[in-house]
Design a protein around this motif. Structure first.
Motif, PDB file in Angstrom:
ATOM      1  N   LEU A 128     -15.051  13.072  22.971  1.00 14.13           N
ATOM      2  CA  LEU A 128     -14.537  13.339  21.626  1.00 14.13           C
ATOM      3  C   LEU A 128     -13.174  12.715  21.370  1.00 14.13           C
ATOM      4  O   LEU A 128     -12.594  12.930  20.310  1.00 14.13           O
ATOM      5  CB  LEU A 128     -14.491  14.853  21.389  1.00 14.13           C
ATOM      6  CG  LEU A 128     -15.856  15.560  21.453  1.00 14.13           C
ATOM      7  CD1 LEU A 128     -15.688  17.047  21.167  1.00 14.13           C
ATOM      8  CD2 LEU A 128     -16.851  14.930  20.486  1.00 14.13           C
ATOM      9  N   ASN A 173      -9.795  22.813  18.622  1.00 17.16           N
ATOM     10  CA  ASN A 173      -9.425  21.485  19.119  1.00 17.16           C
ATOM     11  C   ASN A 173      -8.628  21.642  20.406  1.00 17.16           C
ATOM     12  O   ASN A 173      -7.397  21.721  20.392  1.00 17.16           O
ATOM     13  CB  ASN A 173      -8.612  20.737  18.058  1.00 17.16           C
ATOM     14  CG  ASN A 173      -9.446  20.385  16.843  1.00 17.16           C
ATOM     15  OD1 ASN A 173     -10.523  19.801  16.965  1.00 17.16           O
ATOM     16  ND2 ASN A 173      -8.955  20.736  15.663  1.00 17.16           N
ATOM     17  N   ASN A 212     -18.533  21.713  25.121  1.00 17.01           N
ATOM     18  CA  ASN A 212     -18.395  20.258  25.168  1.00 17.01           C
ATOM     19  C   ASN A 212     -17.682  19.781  26.418  1.00 17.01           C
ATOM     20  O   ASN A 212     -16.723  20.374  26.882  1.00 17.01           O
ATOM     21  CB  ASN A 212     -17.614  19.759  23.939  1.00 17.01           C
ATOM     22  CG  ASN A 212     -17.044  18.363  24.135  1.00 17.01           C
ATOM     23  OD1 ASN A 212     -15.838  18.186  24.250  1.00 17.01           O
ATOM     24  ND2 ASN A 212     -17.894  17.359  24.202  1.00 17.01           N
ATOM     25  N   LEU A 219      -9.293  19.617  23.293  1.00 18.16           N
ATOM     26  CA  LEU A 219      -9.267  18.405  24.109  1.00 18.16           C
ATOM     27  C   LEU A 219      -7.851  17.874  24.257  1.00 18.16           C
ATOM     28  O   LEU A 219      -7.116  17.751  23.270  1.00 18.16           O
ATOM     29  CB  LEU A 219     -10.157  17.336  23.462  1.00 18.16           C
ATOM     30  CG  LEU A 219     -10.209  15.972  24.160  1.00 18.16           C
ATOM     31  CD1 LEU A 219     -10.754  16.104  25.572  1.00 18.16           C
ATOM     32  CD2 LEU A 219     -11.051  15.004  23.348  1.00 18.16           C
ATOM     33  N   SER A 226      -8.381  13.170  18.218  1.00 19.28           N
ATOM     34  CA  SER A 226      -9.627  13.927  18.419  1.00 19.28           C
ATOM     35  C   SER A 226      -9.671  15.117  17.464  1.00 19.28           C
ATOM     36  O   SER A 226     -10.685  15.358  16.793  1.00 19.28           O
ATOM     37  CB  SER A 226      -9.741  14.405  19.869  1.00 19.28           C
ATOM     38  OG  SER A 226      -8.667  15.288  20.208  1.00 19.28           O
ATOM     39  N   CYS A 239     -17.067  11.663  18.197  1.00 22.83           N
ATOM     40  CA  CYS A 239     -16.953  12.634  17.098  1.00 22.83           C
ATOM     41  C   CYS A 239     -18.095  12.486  16.108  1.00 22.83           C
ATOM     42  O   CYS A 239     -18.644  13.488  15.621  1.00 22.83           O
ATOM     43  CB  CYS A 239     -15.608  12.473  16.389  1.00 22.83           C
ATOM     44  SG  CYS A 239     -14.172  12.904  17.403  1.00 22.83           S
ATOM     45  N   SER A 251     -13.893  21.992  21.791  1.00 21.36           N
ATOM     46  CA  SER A 251     -13.863  20.715  22.494  1.00 21.36           C
ATOM     47  C   SER A 251     -13.277  20.904  23.889  1.00 21.36           C
ATOM     48  O   SER A 251     -12.446  21.775  24.118  1.00 21.36           O
ATOM     49  CB  SER A 251     -13.050  19.678  21.705  1.00 21.36           C
ATOM     50  OG  SER A 251     -11.688  20.042  21.628  1.00 21.36           O
TER      51      SER A 251
END
Length: 264
Positions: free
Chosen positions: A67, A88, A37, A90, A116, A73, A13
């Protein structure tokens, strides 16, 4: 050590710049089918072009979406129903102490930095456990342990990631799925470069020199006495995602240059 992620599908992400882009590049270079992403399609396309310049034959796919929202998501899980590796990454950061951080600020840090990762892990973990192999990595921060009073909500959100990762690890016990947190320290990311760009110009210094000044003034416990590069952080993440890291789980792995002054 040769890390081979061929045949694995990896989602990173927020991977269009900074640490996220370095992680996506490293994972793609190890052979994984890598999902890049970002919120905007233009940023995703630009990141893929950047990776293509350094990785000869990567298997890349882009997903443009926010996200930090349940809708984003859900859209990702429909576009990419199965993943073997989830990073993860983000997150948002910024200044704010107990007096200046509003309720809306607290909610934003929780939704972006914490929820997220919760939502994405919830979407992909069960499949990993059923297939008896998987890697989940939360990109936390040394601020999870050295809580900065002037970035209080950010520090809180990063500590929350450690708790969540450790709890998920226990639920995935014995399945071949590992869950870890990686804690970068000061890093020469795009965000850091933007933050100190004006200072560098005003002082007639390079961004790297200003970064060293920052570490020596504000992170005096640093042992390397400089910011890390995004690639140095990404190296740890790529290893944690590898088959070779099968006995590393439930860990808070620091790439902080020794900022956190503890032997534990």
């Amino acid at each position: 050590m040769i890390i081979d992620l061929s045949g694995k599908t990896a989602i990173v992400s927020a991977s269009t710049a900074g640490i996220g882009l370095a992680i996506a590049t490293g994972i793609a270079a190890a052979g994984a089918n890598t999902i890049v992403n970002g919120r905007k399609q233009e940023a995703v396309d630009r990141a893929i072009d950047t990776i293509l310049k350094t990785v000869p034959t990567p298997k890349l796919r882009g997903f443009a979406g926010d996200l930090s929202t349940p809708e984003g998501c859900d859209a990702l899980s429909k576009a990419v129903p199965q993943a073997d590796i989830l990073v993860n990454n983000l997150g948002v950061y910024g200044p704010g102490d107990i007096f200046t951080t509003t309720d809306d600020d607290w909610a934003r840090y929780f939704q972006v930095n914490v929820m997220s990762g919760v939502r994405l892990t919830r979407g992909y973990l069960k499949g990993m456990m059923e297939r008896k192999w998987g890697r989940v990595v939360f990109i936390s921060s040394e601020s999870a342990l050295n809580i900065p009073p002037d970035m209080l909500a950010y520090g809180f959100s990063k500590t929350a990631q450690l708790s969540i990762a450790r709890g998920i690890t226990k639920q995935a016990a014995g399945t071949g799925v590992t869950v870890n947190a990686v804690l970068p320290g000061p890093t020469l990311s795009d965000g850091f470069r933007a933050m100190v760009e004006e200072t560098a110009k005003a002082q007639g210094k390079t961004i790297e020199q200003v970064g060293i000044d920052f570490v020596r003034s504000h992170r005096r416990s640093s042992i390397i006495q400089r910011p890390a590069t995004t690639e140095e952080t990404a190296n740890m993440v790529v290893y944690v995602c590898s088959p070779q890291a099968s006995a590393t789980t439930g860990a808070a792995l620091r790439v902080d240059g020794g900022v956190v002054d503890t032997i534990a």
